[in-house]
Design a protein around this motif. Structure first.
Motif, PDB file in Angstrom:
ATOM      1  N   MET A  81       1.170   1.215  -0.803  1.00  0.00           N
ATOM      2  CA  MET A  81       1.030  -0.355  -0.639  1.00  0.00           C
ATOM      3  C   MET A  81       1.852  -0.860   0.738  1.00  0.00           C
ATOM      4  O   MET A  81       1.519  -1.720   1.279  1.00  0.00           O
ATOM      5  CB  MET A  81       1.566  -0.960  -1.918  1.00  0.00           C
ATOM      6  N   HIS A 101       2.353   5.603  -4.725  1.00  0.00           N
ATOM      7  CA  HIS A 101       1.790   4.123  -4.813  1.00  0.00           C
ATOM      8  C   HIS A 101       2.385   2.935  -3.959  1.00  0.00           C
ATOM      9  O   HIS A 101       1.843   2.405  -3.200  1.00  0.00           O
ATOM     10  CB  HIS A 101       1.363   3.929  -6.071  1.00  0.00           C
ATOM     11  N   TYR A 149       0.428  -3.129   3.584  1.00  0.00           N
ATOM     12  CA  TYR A 149       0.825  -4.328   4.147  1.00  0.00           C
ATOM     13  C   TYR A 149       1.142  -4.385   5.562  1.00  0.00           C
ATOM     14  O   TYR A 149       0.985  -5.102   6.494  1.00  0.00           O
ATOM     15  CB  TYR A 149       2.228  -4.641   3.266  1.00  0.00           C
ATOM     16  N   PHE A 166      -3.601  -9.209  -6.745  1.00  0.00           N
ATOM     17  CA  PHE A 166      -3.192  -8.178  -5.839  1.00  0.00           C
ATOM     18  C   PHE A 166      -3.545  -8.289  -4.453  1.00  0.00           C
ATOM     19  O   PHE A 166      -4.595  -8.671  -4.176  1.00  0.00           O
ATOM     20  CB  PHE A 166      -3.613  -6.673  -6.578  1.00  0.00           C
ATOM     21  N   GLY A 167      -2.769  -7.888  -3.645  1.00  0.00           N
ATOM     22  CA  GLY A 167      -3.391  -7.841  -2.246  1.00  0.00           C
ATOM     23  C   GLY A 167      -3.417  -9.300  -1.564  1.00  0.00           C
ATOM     24  O   GLY A 167      -3.965  -9.652  -0.510  1.00  0.00           O
ATOM     25  N   LEU A 183       4.979  -6.315  -4.216  1.00  0.00           N
ATOM     26  CA  LEU A 183       4.222  -5.674  -5.304  1.00  0.00           C
ATOM     27  C   LEU A 183       4.428  -6.461  -6.653  1.00  0.00           C
ATOM     28  O   LEU A 183       3.595  -6.757  -7.381  1.00  0.00           O
ATOM     29  CB  LEU A 183       4.114  -4.126  -5.530  1.00  0.00           C
TER      30      LEU A 183
END
Length: 76
Positions: free
Chosen positions: A40, A36, A44, A70-71, A61
């Protein structure tokens, strides 16, 4: 007349992302958690067009998690 200026901390040459020296820790992750993190990190990198270390991705994160969104853009 004396003028004093407040300067930002000098950049850390070992890690230009941080103003102060980072805390170095070793820790174990499950394969799923590491997968994970890497997913991520790649997301990014694609979005920003720049390489990112595992440490930078993990910090991003965690900051997003802490901020509750998130994001989003980085908080540091």
């Amino acid at each position: 007349m004396n003028q004093t200026s407040t300067k930002a901390p000098a950049p850390n040459p070992a890690s230009p992302t941080y103003a102060a020296p980072p805390v170095i820790r070793s820790y174990a992750l499950s394969v799923d958690a590491f997968d994970h993190l890497k997913a991520m990190q790649r997301a990014y990198e694609r979005r920003e067009g720049a390489r990112m270390t595992n440490s930078q991705a993990l910090e991003r994160l965690l900051n997003e998690h802490l901020a509750g969104h998130f994001g989003s853009t980085p908080t540091n």
